[in-house]
Scaffold this motif. Structure first.
Motif, PDB file in Angstrom:
ATOM      1  N   TYR A  79       4.784   7.535   8.439  1.00  0.00           N
ATOM      2  CA  TYR A  79       4.616   8.724   7.613  1.00  0.00           C
ATOM      3  C   TYR A  79       3.491   9.565   8.191  1.00  0.00           C
ATOM      4  O   TYR A  79       2.773   9.150   9.091  1.00  0.00           O
ATOM      5  CB  TYR A  79       4.239   8.353   6.167  1.00  0.00           C
ATOM      6  CG  TYR A  79       5.224   7.484   5.460  1.00  0.00           C
ATOM      7  CD1 TYR A  79       6.459   7.984   5.066  1.00  0.00           C
ATOM      8  CD2 TYR A  79       4.932   6.163   5.168  1.00  0.00           C
ATOM      9  CE1 TYR A  79       7.375   7.183   4.403  1.00  0.00           C
ATOM     10  CE2 TYR A  79       5.840   5.355   4.504  1.00  0.00           C
ATOM     11  CZ  TYR A  79       7.061   5.876   4.125  1.00  0.00           C
ATOM     12  OH  TYR A  79       7.962   5.083   3.474  1.00  0.00           O
ATOM     13  N   THR A  80       3.287  10.732   7.627  1.00  0.00           N
ATOM     14  CA  THR A  80       2.140  11.561   7.971  1.00  0.00           C
ATOM     15  C   THR A  80       1.052  11.287   6.939  1.00  0.00           C
ATOM     16  O   THR A  80       1.267  11.466   5.744  1.00  0.00           O
ATOM     17  CB  THR A  80       2.524  13.052   7.950  1.00  0.00           C
ATOM     18  OG1 THR A  80       3.562  13.252   8.901  1.00  0.00           O
ATOM     19  CG2 THR A  80       1.336  13.927   8.297  1.00  0.00           C
ATOM     20  N   PHE A  81      -0.098  10.832   7.387  1.00  0.00           N
ATOM     21  CA  PHE A  81      -1.214  10.508   6.516  1.00  0.00           C
ATOM     22  C   PHE A  81      -2.368  11.483   6.747  1.00  0.00           C
ATOM     23  O   PHE A  81      -2.490  12.065   7.825  1.00  0.00           O
ATOM     24  CB  PHE A  81      -1.716   9.088   6.783  1.00  0.00           C
ATOM     25  CG  PHE A  81      -0.707   8.031   6.469  1.00  0.00           C
ATOM     26  CD1 PHE A  81      -0.423   7.687   5.161  1.00  0.00           C
ATOM     27  CD2 PHE A  81      -0.027   7.383   7.485  1.00  0.00           C
ATOM     28  CE1 PHE A  81       0.503   6.712   4.859  1.00  0.00           C
ATOM     29  CE2 PHE A  81       0.904   6.400   7.196  1.00  0.00           C
ATOM     30  CZ  PHE A  81       1.171   6.069   5.886  1.00  0.00           C
ATOM     31  N   ARG A  82      -3.219  11.604   5.725  1.00  0.00           N
ATOM     32  CA  ARG A  82      -4.461  12.378   5.895  1.00  0.00           C
ATOM     33  C   ARG A  82      -5.346  11.695   6.907  1.00  0.00           C
ATOM     34  O   ARG A  82      -5.927  12.320   7.782  1.00  0.00           O
ATOM     35  CB  ARG A  82      -5.218  12.500   4.570  1.00  0.00           C
ATOM     36  CG  ARG A  82      -4.771  13.653   3.731  1.00  0.00           C
ATOM     37  CD  ARG A  82      -5.676  13.935   2.538  1.00  0.00           C
ATOM     38  NE  ARG A  82      -7.068  13.599   2.751  1.00  0.00           N
ATOM     39  CZ  ARG A  82      -7.823  12.919   1.865  1.00  0.00           C
ATOM     40  NH1 ARG A  82      -7.326  12.519   0.723  1.00  0.00           N
ATOM     41  NH2 ARG A  82      -9.067  12.663   2.111  1.00  0.00           N
ATOM     42  N   PHE A  83      -5.487  10.379   6.754  1.00  0.00           N
ATOM     43  CA  PHE A  83      -6.221   9.593   7.739  1.00  0.00           C
ATOM     44  C   PHE A  83      -5.867   8.127   7.577  1.00  0.00           C
ATOM     45  O   PHE A  83      -5.299   7.713   6.562  1.00  0.00           O
ATOM     46  CB  PHE A  83      -7.743   9.807   7.642  1.00  0.00           C
ATOM     47  CG  PHE A  83      -8.366   9.302   6.380  1.00  0.00           C
ATOM     48  CD1 PHE A  83      -8.870   8.015   6.294  1.00  0.00           C
ATOM     49  CD2 PHE A  83      -8.481  10.136   5.274  1.00  0.00           C
ATOM     50  CE1 PHE A  83      -9.450   7.564   5.120  1.00  0.00           C
ATOM     51  CE2 PHE A  83      -9.068   9.696   4.107  1.00  0.00           C
ATOM     52  CZ  PHE A  83      -9.553   8.408   4.026  1.00  0.00           C
ATOM     53  N   ILE A  84      -6.221   7.353   8.586  1.00  0.00           N
ATOM     54  CA  ILE A  84      -6.018   5.902   8.568  1.00  0.00           C
ATOM     55  C   ILE A  84      -7.352   5.264   8.926  1.00  0.00           C
ATOM     56  O   ILE A  84      -7.968   5.610   9.937  1.00  0.00           O
ATOM     57  CB  ILE A  84      -4.931   5.469   9.566  1.00  0.00           C
ATOM     58  CG1 ILE A  84      -3.592   6.090   9.185  1.00  0.00           C
ATOM     59  CG2 ILE A  84      -4.841   3.948   9.631  1.00  0.00           C
ATOM     60  CD1 ILE A  84      -2.481   5.837  10.181  1.00  0.00           C
ATOM     61  N   ILE A 134      -2.876   5.277  -1.417  1.00  0.00           N
ATOM     62  CA  ILE A 134      -3.291   4.441  -0.289  1.00  0.00           C
ATOM     63  C   ILE A 134      -2.288   3.317  -0.082  1.00  0.00           C
ATOM     64  O   ILE A 134      -1.892   2.628  -1.026  1.00  0.00           O
ATOM     65  CB  ILE A 134      -4.698   3.845  -0.534  1.00  0.00           C
ATOM     66  CG1 ILE A 134      -5.720   4.968  -0.695  1.00  0.00           C
ATOM     67  CG2 ILE A 134      -5.091   2.917   0.608  1.00  0.00           C
ATOM     68  CD1 ILE A 134      -7.092   4.486  -1.104  1.00  0.00           C
ATOM     69  N   HIS A 135      -1.889   3.120   1.162  1.00  0.00           N
ATOM     70  CA  HIS A 135      -1.032   2.007   1.557  1.00  0.00           C
ATOM     71  C   HIS A 135      -1.876   1.125   2.469  1.00  0.00           C
ATOM     72  O   HIS A 135      -2.490   1.616   3.417  1.00  0.00           O
ATOM     73  CB  HIS A 135       0.202   2.508   2.314  1.00  0.00           C
ATOM     74  CG  HIS A 135       1.078   1.404   2.796  1.00  0.00           C
ATOM     75  ND1 HIS A 135       2.024   0.815   2.004  1.00  0.00           N
ATOM     76  CD2 HIS A 135       1.126   0.770   3.982  1.00  0.00           C
ATOM     77  CE1 HIS A 135       2.630  -0.131   2.686  1.00  0.00           C
ATOM     78  NE2 HIS A 135       2.107  -0.173   3.900  1.00  0.00           N
ATOM     79  N   THR A 136      -1.943  -0.182   2.183  1.00  0.00           N
ATOM     80  CA  THR A 136      -2.740  -1.077   3.017  1.00  0.00           C
ATOM     81  C   THR A 136      -1.853  -2.033   3.788  1.00  0.00           C
ATOM     82  O   THR A 136      -0.740  -2.358   3.376  1.00  0.00           O
ATOM     83  CB  THR A 136      -3.754  -1.876   2.172  1.00  0.00           C
ATOM     84  OG1 THR A 136      -3.047  -2.646   1.206  1.00  0.00           O
ATOM     85  CG2 THR A 136      -4.753  -0.956   1.491  1.00  0.00           C
ATOM     86  N   ALA A 167      -5.974   0.979   6.162  1.00  0.00           N
ATOM     87  CA  ALA A 167      -5.791   1.683   4.896  1.00  0.00           C
ATOM     88  C   ALA A 167      -5.290   3.073   5.249  1.00  0.00           C
ATOM     89  O   ALA A 167      -5.988   3.849   5.905  1.00  0.00           O
ATOM     90  CB  ALA A 167      -7.097   1.767   4.111  1.00  0.00           C
ATOM     91  N   CYS A 168      -4.054   3.357   4.874  1.00  0.00           N
ATOM     92  CA  CYS A 168      -3.396   4.624   5.211  1.00  0.00           C
ATOM     93  C   CYS A 168      -3.419   5.518   3.969  1.00  0.00           C
ATOM     94  O   CYS A 168      -2.884   5.140   2.929  1.00  0.00           O
ATOM     95  CB  CYS A 168      -1.954   4.370   5.635  1.00  0.00           C
ATOM     96  SG  CYS A 168      -1.790   3.132   6.940  1.00  0.00           S
ATOM     97  N   VAL A 169      -4.037   6.690   4.084  1.00  0.00           N
ATOM     98  CA  VAL A 169      -4.215   7.576   2.935  1.00  0.00           C
ATOM     99  C   VAL A 169      -3.278   8.779   3.044  1.00  0.00           C
ATOM    100  O   VAL A 169      -3.349   9.557   3.999  1.00  0.00           O
ATOM    101  CB  VAL A 169      -5.682   8.057   2.827  1.00  0.00           C
ATOM    102  CG1 VAL A 169      -5.870   8.956   1.611  1.00  0.00           C
ATOM    103  CG2 VAL A 169      -6.623   6.857   2.767  1.00  0.00           C
ATOM    104  N   TRP A 170      -2.393   8.914   2.045  1.00  0.00           N
ATOM    105  CA  TRP A 170      -1.462  10.041   1.982  1.00  0.00           C
ATOM    106  C   TRP A 170      -2.201  11.312   1.573  1.00  0.00           C
ATOM    107  O   TRP A 170      -3.303  11.252   1.033  1.00  0.00           O
ATOM    108  CB  TRP A 170      -0.370   9.762   0.941  1.00  0.00           C
ATOM    109  CG  TRP A 170       0.816   9.028   1.457  1.00  0.00           C
ATOM    110  CD1 TRP A 170       1.827   9.548   2.198  1.00  0.00           C
ATOM    111  CD2 TRP A 170       1.138   7.660   1.255  1.00  0.00           C
ATOM    112  NE1 TRP A 170       2.764   8.569   2.465  1.00  0.00           N
ATOM    113  CE2 TRP A 170       2.358   7.397   1.898  1.00  0.00           C
ATOM    114  CE3 TRP A 170       0.505   6.605   0.591  1.00  0.00           C
ATOM    115  CZ2 TRP A 170       2.964   6.153   1.908  1.00  0.00           C
ATOM    116  CZ3 TRP A 170       1.107   5.363   0.595  1.00  0.00           C
ATOM    117  CH2 TRP A 170       2.316   5.153   1.247  1.00  0.00           C
TER     118      TRP A 170
END
Length: 70
Positions: free
Chosen positions: A5-10, A38-40, A30-33
């Motif tokens: 996906y496209t995240f704000r940051f990882i 947050i997806h970990t 920790a992937c932040v949409w």
């Protein structure tokens, strides 16, 4: 599995078996949409080296935990 996906940051975090920076025994992401959800993701890694007692006390991961890890 790491999402595609496209995240704000990882954010990336690693734990090590000893003082050697290359002795990674766990990797976490920790992937932040964009909406701040947050997806970990984490996985154990067998560093192929000895564990220091200090590091085991610090993060709770020892040789038995990573014996069958990649």
């Amino acid at each position: 599995m790491i999402p595609d996906y496209t995240f704000r940051f990882i954010a990336l975090d690693v734990e090590t078996a000893c003082s050697d920076a290359g002795s990674i025994c766990q990797i976490g992401l920790a992937c932040v949409w964009p909406d701040n959800r947050i997806h970990t993701f984490s996985t154990l890694v067998n560093p192929g080296t000895a564990f220091d007692a200090f590091n085991i006390r610090l993060h709770g991961i020892g040789p038995d935990h990573v014996r069958n890890a990649p």
